[in-house]
Each structure stands twice: as structure tokens, then as C-alpha cells.
Design an enzyme around this catalytic site. Structure first.
Site, PDB file in Angstrom:
ATOM      1  N   SER A   1      17.817  58.143  16.210  1.00 31.19           N
ATOM      2  CA  SER A   1      17.246  58.954  15.111  1.00 31.19           C
ATOM      3  C   SER A   1      16.257  58.783  13.615  1.00 31.19           C
ATOM      4  O   SER A   1      16.631  57.558  13.006  1.00 31.19           O
ATOM      5  CB  SER A   1      18.885  58.485  14.861  1.00 31.19           C
ATOM      6  OG  SER A   1      19.682  59.830  13.758  1.00 31.19           O
TER       7      SER A   1
ATOM      8  N   HIS B   1      28.897  55.696   9.889  1.00 30.67           N
ATOM      9  CA  HIS B   1      28.293  56.952   9.449  1.00 30.67           C
ATOM     10  C   HIS B   1      29.091  58.469   9.202  1.00 30.67           C
ATOM     11  O   HIS B   1      28.726  59.305   8.685  1.00 30.67           O
ATOM     12  CB  HIS B   1      28.101  57.366  11.288  1.00 30.67           C
ATOM     13  CG  HIS B   1      27.014  58.832  12.002  1.00 30.67           C
ATOM     14  ND1 HIS B   1      28.110  59.875  11.739  1.00 30.67           N
ATOM     15  CD2 HIS B   1      25.960  58.719  11.619  1.00 30.67           C
ATOM     16  CE1 HIS B   1      27.108  60.471  12.439  1.00 30.67           C
ATOM     17  NE2 HIS B   1      25.443  59.766  12.362  1.00 30.67           N
TER      18      HIS B   1
HETATM   19  C1  HEM Z   1      25.761  62.978  14.700  1.00 33.25           C
HETATM   20  C2  HEM Z   1      24.009  63.477  10.153  1.00 33.25           C
HETATM   21  C3  HEM Z   1      21.884  58.803  11.166  1.00 33.25           C
HETATM   22  C4  HEM Z   1      23.967  58.579  14.970  1.00 33.25           C
HETATM   23  C5  HEM Z   1      24.884  63.869  13.590  1.00 33.25           C
HETATM   24  C6  HEM Z   1      24.996  65.010  12.653  1.00 33.25           C
HETATM   25  C7  HEM Z   1      24.919  64.982  11.437  1.00 33.25           C
HETATM   26  C8  HEM Z   1      24.396  63.958  11.377  1.00 33.25           C
HETATM   27  C9  HEM Z   1      24.472  66.330  10.868  1.00 33.25           C
HETATM   28  C10 HEM Z   1      25.743  66.144  13.834  1.00 33.25           C
HETATM   29  C11 HEM Z   1      24.420  66.963  14.906  1.00 33.25           C
HETATM   30  C12 HEM Z   1      24.932  68.179  15.244  1.00 33.25           C
HETATM   31  O1  HEM Z   1      24.847  67.764  16.464  1.00 33.25           O
HETATM   32  O2  HEM Z   1      24.910  69.440  14.796  1.00 33.25           O
HETATM   33  C13 HEM Z   1      22.436  62.275  10.167  1.00 33.25           C
HETATM   34  C14 HEM Z   1      22.096  61.886   9.120  1.00 33.25           C
HETATM   35  C15 HEM Z   1      21.302  60.814   9.333  1.00 33.25           C
HETATM   36  C16 HEM Z   1      21.937  60.200  10.250  1.00 33.25           C
HETATM   37  C17 HEM Z   1      22.184  63.172   7.650  1.00 33.25           C
HETATM   38  C18 HEM Z   1      20.635  60.316   8.214  1.00 33.25           C
HETATM   39  C19 HEM Z   1      20.087  60.123   7.077  1.00 33.25           C
HETATM   40  C20 HEM Z   1      22.222  58.676  12.196  1.00 33.25           C
HETATM   41  C21 HEM Z   1      21.760  57.673  12.144  1.00 33.25           C
HETATM   42  C22 HEM Z   1      23.025  57.255  13.728  1.00 33.25           C
HETATM   43  C23 HEM Z   1      23.216  58.428  13.842  1.00 33.25           C
HETATM   44  C24 HEM Z   1      20.890  56.547  12.155  1.00 33.25           C
HETATM   45  C25 HEM Z   1      22.285  56.236  14.799  1.00 33.25           C
HETATM   46  C26 HEM Z   1      21.298  55.335  15.800  1.00 33.25           C
HETATM   47  C27 HEM Z   1      24.851  60.123  15.001  1.00 33.25           C
HETATM   48  C28 HEM Z   1      25.372  60.173  16.429  1.00 33.25           C
HETATM   49  C29 HEM Z   1      25.425  61.567  16.552  1.00 33.25           C
HETATM   50  C30 HEM Z   1      25.358  62.189  15.388  1.00 33.25           C
HETATM   51  C31 HEM Z   1      25.705  59.461  17.938  1.00 33.25           C
HETATM   52  C32 HEM Z   1      26.550  62.807  17.537  1.00 33.25           C
HETATM   53  C33 HEM Z   1      27.587  62.452  17.579  1.00 33.25           C
HETATM   54  C34 HEM Z   1      28.523  63.414  18.688  1.00 33.25           C
HETATM   55  O3  HEM Z   1      27.949  64.462  18.487  1.00 33.25           O
HETATM   56  O4  HEM Z   1      29.718  63.457  19.071  1.00 33.25           O
HETATM   57  N1  HEM Z   1      24.827  63.065  12.471  1.00 33.25           N
HETATM   58  N2  HEM Z   1      22.842  60.822  10.554  1.00 33.25           N
HETATM   59  N3  HEM Z   1      22.579  59.539  13.223  1.00 33.25           N
HETATM   60  N4  HEM Z   1      24.985  61.116  14.119  1.00 33.25           N
HETATM   61 FE1  HEM Z   1      23.779  61.317  12.696  1.00 33.25          FE
END
Ligand code: HEM
Length: 358
Positions: free
Chosen positions: A223, A305
Site C-alpha cells: 500500500s 486504519h
Molecule cells: C482501503 C486510505 C494506508 C490497508 C482504503 C481506502 C482508503 C484508504 C481511502 C478505500 C479504498 C477504495 O476502495 O477506494 C488509506 C490512506 C492510507 C492508507 C490514506 C495512508 C496514508 C493503508 C495501509 C494499509 C491499508 C498502509 C495496509 C498495509 C487497506 C485495505 C483496504 C484499504 C486492506 C481495503 C479495504 C476493503 O476494501 O475491504 N484505505 N489507506 N491502507 N486500506 Fe488503506
């Protein structure tokens, strides 16, 4: 008109229903890569060296790895690679490349014709530093990527034939699963870490060459965050409001990952390919989970998260959704034979070596 993330040729009659809420309009756009028709799998490899501290690295090891990236016939070399580094939970300094090939055959040929394999097999475990080689080879049904910026594909998406239009399946919990073709007909359940046959106690892996067996439906996330293109106001907002919560979330997974089925997590820097300095304003979390459900559980319900996700919505609203911050992720759900992990003289907390300890 929103596009389905799963390409037409991979669509199947679902036995696992899609979770997109009715009449859902994503709050911000997301895009994916459309790979060439003839491509049906890819390789992502993390190849590098481990030192007791940054000052123990004299630059020879990464120079050697970079040399291999340019060896062998051009058509067999990685389609894309970058230099990355991280200081891990044992204060060891890891530096290497993350490299992508457009298929397993081309990767295999490259290991032979560049003589990388011969070199790797000749390495001694009795050196003053370690080496690691992690090779992940998902079929495209078991891979998905999403990114926030239409003109900035990252990682495997550099191998795209074209970029999709705005996607339908994103911006709600569960959308990651809905974008994975294999999850149309398979829950992609893995063996939970807690219940698996990990031997209790620690394993001394220093001074040894150790291979870790592949695991059923191991789930890997890369990510990435790139704030290099932000203007001062957005950069300040990112560094003050998003970066600290990201570090908190990644430290939780790195240090207490077992509680949520995470074998390993590190927040890596993408570094300058020549100076190796971490001044590129680009980071990525690279994490290995016992299955997709564990990763979903952490992202949806762990406060770290929730803070990242909630913080992002506030951040995006403040900027009227006109962001220069670029985000992407890549998800790989692998069969045992699509994984290969080998560590030479690395400490027991490195990557999938973690899975050997109870
Ligand atoms: C989903 C933001 C970092 C794990 C998301 C989504 C956003 C988001 C907006 C929705 C994405 C979509 O489907 O459009 C962020 C931001 C991050 C960040 C702003 C850092 C500044 C991370 C990190 C991880 C992570 C480092 C794990 C290593 C996930 C996972 C989802 C997700 C697994 C999918 C959830 C699902 O669809 O069921 N994140 N994220 N994220 N993020 Fe993050």
C-alpha cells in the site's frame, strides 16, 4: 459511467455475492490497470540485503542487485523496478529492489540468462550481512490493484496496456474483495496463524539459509503513499495529519501483527536509485497476512486504519477532493506454489521467517 474492476474475460457467475451497496456512488475516483490480453500472471520479487545497522552497509550488496536488474536480454529483464529500504523492528537495515515481470516464464528465463540464480545459489550464509529473496507469482485472478491518480500507475500497473475508467467497486469496506476475480467463486480462506503448526519459541536463522513453505491463500498487500507532488499546504496537511497515523498503524502491525493474523509488516521508503537516500517522499506498507479476511478485519475494525481512513476523508474534504497526494495498493492472494521465500543469514523477524515462531 463506472467500470467494473474485473476485466470481462475474468468475469464468472458469482457464488460469492458482490458487496457494492445499491446505487453506490464512490466519494472519490479510483482506477485500476488493464493488462495486455495475453498476460495471465505476473511476478513481483523483493530482492535485497540485510545489515545490523545502516552504517554497516557499504553499498556493495545493493550495487550487485542493481547490476542484475540490467543483465540478460532486455526482453527478459524486469518491466519495472525501484530501490527500497527500511529499518525493521530489530533495528536491522534492509535495502533491495522491488521488481516486476510480466509473467513467470520470463522471470524464470531471466534468472537463468542473467545468471542471477547461479549467483543466488552460490551465496554463503557465513557473511557479515544477510540476503533475502521473496518471489510472488499471482495469476491475474489473484491480483488486484487500485490507484487514486489516473496518470500515475504504480508497481505492477506499470505493465498496463491501459488504465481503466473510474471504478465502481471501491470506497466501501469489502471493495478490495469485490475487485479480485478469484473471489467471485472462492472465499479465499487461509490457514489462520494462531491455529497453524508454528513451533513455539524463537528460531535462530542467523548464519543459515532458510526457505519458508508457501501457505494456502497467503494475502500480501503493498500500500503506497506518494506526497512528492504536493504543494506546501497539502504537504503540511499530509505530514501533520496522515503520516503520523500511518506510522502508528504500521507499527501496530509490525509489532503486534499476530493479534490480527499479520505475519510481517514494514513501512518501506522508495529511495533514490543512485544515492539510496530516503528523500523521495514515497513510502509503502508491505504486509503478509494469513488470509484476505484477516487483512479486511484489520482495515475495517482496527482503530489504527479507521484513523487512517477517517483522517483521509477529512483530508480530502479539506482540499475539495483536489489531491496531489497519490495512493495505491496491490493485493495478492497466493496459492502455496505461487510463493517462494528464501533468507540467508537474516534475523528471525524478517518477512515470512516470522511465521516460523509461535
Ligand atoms: C482501503 C486510505 C494506508 C490497508 C482504503 C481506502 C482508503 C484508504 C481511502 C478505500 C479504498 C477504495 O476502495 O477506494 C488509506 C490512506 C492510507 C492508507 C490514506 C495512508 C496514508 C493503508 C495501509 C494499509 C491499508 C498502509 C495496509 C498495509 C487497506 C485495505 C483496504 C484499504 C486492506 C481495503 C479495504 C476493503 O476494501 O475491504 N484505505 N489507506 N491502507 N486500506 Fe488503506
Amino acid at each position: 459511467m463506472l467500470e467494473c474492476a474485473i476485466p470481462e474475460k475474468m468475469r464468472a457467475e458469482r457464488t460469492c455475492p458482490v458487496g457494492t451497496p445499491q446505487n453506490f456512488q464512490p466519494p472519490f475516483p479510483g482506477y485500476c490497470a488493464r493488462f495486455p490480453e495475453k498476460m495471465d500472471n505476473l511476478v513481483m520479487a523483493i530482492i535485497g540485503a540485510q545489515f545490523s545497522s545502516p552504517s554497516a552497509d557499504d553499498g556493495t550488496a545493493i550495487a550487485q542487485v542493481k547490476e542484475f536488474m540490467a543483465k540478460g536480454p532486455e526482453a527478459l529483464r524486469p518491466a519495472f523496478w525501484e530501490v527500497v529500504s527500511v529499518t525493521d523492528k530489530k533495528s536491522a537495515f534492509n535495502i533491495g529492489v522491488i521488481a516486476y515481470w510480466s509473467g513467470t516464464e520470463v522471470y524464470k528465463q531471466w534468472t537463468l540468462e542473467s545468471e542471477f540464480l547461479k549467483w543466488w545459489e552460490s551465496l554463503s550464509a557465513e557473511k557479515d550481512h544477510g540476503w533475502f529473496l521473496e518471489v510472488l507469482s499471482p495469476s491475474l485472478e489473484r491480483f488486484e490493484t487500485i490507484f487514486s491518480n489516473h496518470s500515475a500507475p504504480e508497481g505492477a500497473a506499470n505493465m498496463q496496456e491501459k488504465i481503466s475508467g473510474e471504478l465502481e467497486e471501491h470506497g466501501y469496506w469489502g471493495s478490495m474483495r469485490d475487485r479480485l476475480a478469484a473471489a467471485q467463486t472462492d472465499q479465499l480462506t487461509g490457514d489462520k496463524w494462531e491455529a497453524s503448526a508454528a513451533t513455539e519459541g524463537s528460531h535462530n536463522t542467523l548464519g543459515k539459509r532458510v526457505q519458508v513453505q508457501g501457505k494456502k491463500n497467503l494475502c500480501i498487500i503493498r500500500s503506497g503513499q506518494d506526497w512528492s507532488g504536493t504543494l506546501p499546504e497539502e504537504r503540511k496537511l499530509y505530514l501533520e495529519t496522515m503520516h503520523p497515523v500511518l506510522i502508528e498503524g504500521m507499527n501496530f502491525l509490525r509489532d503486534n501483527g499476530k493479534d490480527v493474523g499479520c505475519y510481517s509488516m514494514n513501512l518501506w521508503d522508495v529511495v533514490d536509485p543512485t544515492t539510496h537516500k530516503a528523500d523521495q517522499e514515497r513510502t509503502f506498507g508491505l504486509g503478509y497476512f494469513d488470509d484476505l479476511a484477516s487483512l479486511e478485519y484489520w482495515s475495517k475494525s482496527h482503530q489504527t486504519h479507521i484513523n487512517i481512513f477517517g483522517g483521509f476523508l477529512v483530508y480530502a474534504k479539506k482540499l475539495n477532493f483536489q489531491l496531489s497526494l497519490k495512493l495505491f495498493h496491490e493485493i495478492l492472494v497466493l496459492k502455496p506454489e505461487q510463493q517462494s521465500f528464501e533468507y540467508i543469514n537474516c534475523h528471525e523477524g524478517t518477512g515470512m521467517l516470522n511465521s516460523l515462531s509461535g
